[in-house]
Design an enzyme around this catalytic site. Structure first.
Site, PDB file in Angstrom:
ATOM      1  N   ASP A  99      -4.731   9.408 -11.058  1.00 50.09           N
ATOM      2  CA  ASP A  99      -3.563   8.980 -10.283  1.00 50.09           C
ATOM      3  C   ASP A  99      -2.290   8.895 -11.125  1.00 50.09           C
ATOM      4  O   ASP A  99      -1.191   8.801 -10.591  1.00 50.09           O
ATOM      5  CB  ASP A  99      -3.830   7.609  -9.642  1.00 50.09           C
ATOM      6  CG  ASP A  99      -4.057   7.713  -8.143  1.00 50.09           C
ATOM      7  OD1 ASP A  99      -3.644   8.736  -7.556  1.00 50.09           O
ATOM      8  OD2 ASP A  99      -4.633   6.788  -7.560  1.00 50.09           O
ATOM      9  N   GLN A 154      -8.697   2.969  -5.389  1.00 50.06           N
ATOM     10  CA  GLN A 154      -7.971   2.974  -4.122  1.00 50.06           C
ATOM     11  C   GLN A 154      -7.276   1.628  -3.894  1.00 50.06           C
ATOM     12  O   GLN A 154      -7.914   0.586  -3.912  1.00 50.06           O
ATOM     13  CB  GLN A 154      -8.934   3.273  -2.966  1.00 50.06           C
ATOM     14  CG  GLN A 154      -8.259   3.419  -1.617  1.00 50.06           C
ATOM     15  CD  GLN A 154      -7.333   4.626  -1.537  1.00 50.06           C
ATOM     16  OE1 GLN A 154      -7.699   5.730  -1.922  1.00 50.06           O
ATOM     17  NE2 GLN A 154      -6.122   4.410  -1.065  1.00 50.06           N
ATOM     18  N   LYS A 177      -9.713  12.533   0.602  1.00 46.96           N
ATOM     19  CA  LYS A 177      -9.855  12.996  -0.774  1.00 46.96           C
ATOM     20  C   LYS A 177     -11.221  13.614  -1.005  1.00 46.96           C
ATOM     21  O   LYS A 177     -11.361  14.612  -1.724  1.00 46.96           O
ATOM     22  CB  LYS A 177      -9.596  11.823  -1.731  1.00 46.96           C
ATOM     23  CG  LYS A 177      -8.132  11.378  -1.723  1.00 46.96           C
ATOM     24  CD  LYS A 177      -7.925   9.977  -2.283  1.00 46.96           C
ATOM     25  CE  LYS A 177      -6.473   9.552  -2.105  1.00 46.96           C
ATOM     26  NZ  LYS A 177      -6.220   8.160  -2.480  1.00 46.96           N
TER      27      LYS A 177
END
Length: 287
Positions: A126, A103, A59
């Protein structure tokens, strides 16, 4: 048909991801020149899970490619829930941070749902916050989970019709299965969601015009479980000593599929590219 003839059936996630990243890069440049705002993504990683570290690196590299400012916050595995929430609250208030990514998985003593709900909905890159999930359910798609968004974008790019089609999703997670079902319903598909408790999985998959598999079981879907001309997205990934495998028996299923994603190189790159698109969107709507 020779194996070479199957190439046109492969949905190349890397090529499509590059196209999306080019769009994001243009958008970032426009935002910087127009408002003096550089989109910023903050990634929070608790502990030292090797796979999570790899994903964070991927990322970060994507951010570099498109011009997004990336900052990583690495917390020790023994971090408390209070310390994690405190960091998220700090990032919520930081005007230079437009998107926040927590994460997963977290260490077992932490509560991921509470942590994700602490992220400001407008910075939820997200798309997992209940506010954004709720908007998705009523057809107001803003920040939605990245993998389902990537699947829809691929279908659009390959001009695959969705309305009225039979869609089967294998796996009912909050990350892929449930939001994927909602996105297909928003586009007037007929949707079946299967999972570990589904009796006779093959009965469902054989009827799928579009099949999305996210079960995390190596080669769960065999050639005799799909119909000729199906469009198949393999979201699963199983790491073994001799390589990486998807949920679909790719070598045999491709002979029947109209379109199919490989593993690796299919849905994965798309997911990261869509994340970049979401961070840009967060920055564009920030004040």
């Amino acid at each position: 048909m020779s194996d070479e003839g199957y190439e046109s059936r492969i949905i190349d996630g890397k090529v499509l991801a590059k196209k999306i990243e080019d769009e994001v890069e243009s958008g970032v440049k426009a935002l910087v020149s127009g408002r003096g705002v550089t989109p910023g993504l903050a990634t929070v990683l608790v502990g030292d899970d090797p796979a999570s570290k790899m994903y964070v690196r991927l990322k970060h590299k994507a951010c570099e490619r498109v011009g997004i400012r990336a900052e990583d916050h690495f917390l020790p595995a023994e971090t408390s829930q209070e310390e994690l929430i405190s960091l998220i609250n700090t990032l919520n208030k930081d005007k230079n941070v437009h998107g926040i990514l927590l994460q997963l998985p977290l260490p077992k003593h932490l509560f991921p749902q509470e942590a994700m709900e602490a992220i400001a909905p407008e910075k939820d890159a997200d798309g997992f916050h209940p506010y954004n999930m709720g908007k998705l359910m009523i057809g107001d798609e803003g920040l939605v989970p990245c993998t389902p968004h990537g699947v829809i974008r691929a279908l659009e790019e390959y001009n695959v019709p969705i309305k009225g089609k039979n869609v089967v999703i294998v796996g009912h997670s909050n990350v892929v299965g449930k939001p994927m079902a909602a996105m297909f319903l928003n586009r007037n598909a007929t949707v079946s969601v299967c999972h570990v408790f589904t009796d006779d999985l093959k009965k469902y998959t054989l009827g799928a015009d579009i099949l999305v598999v996210a079960a995390g079981v190596k080669h769960l879907i065999k050639a005799d479980m799909v119909k000729e001309g199906a469009v198949i997205f393999d979201v699963g990934i199983t790491q073994e000593k001799d390589g990486v495998y998807g949920d679909v028996d790719f070598e045999n299923v491709i002979k029947k599929a109209a379109l199919i994603t490989p593993v690796p190189g299919g849905v994965g790159p798309l997911t990261v590219a869509i994340l970049m698109k979401h961070v840009l969107s967060c920055a564009e709507t920030s004040f």
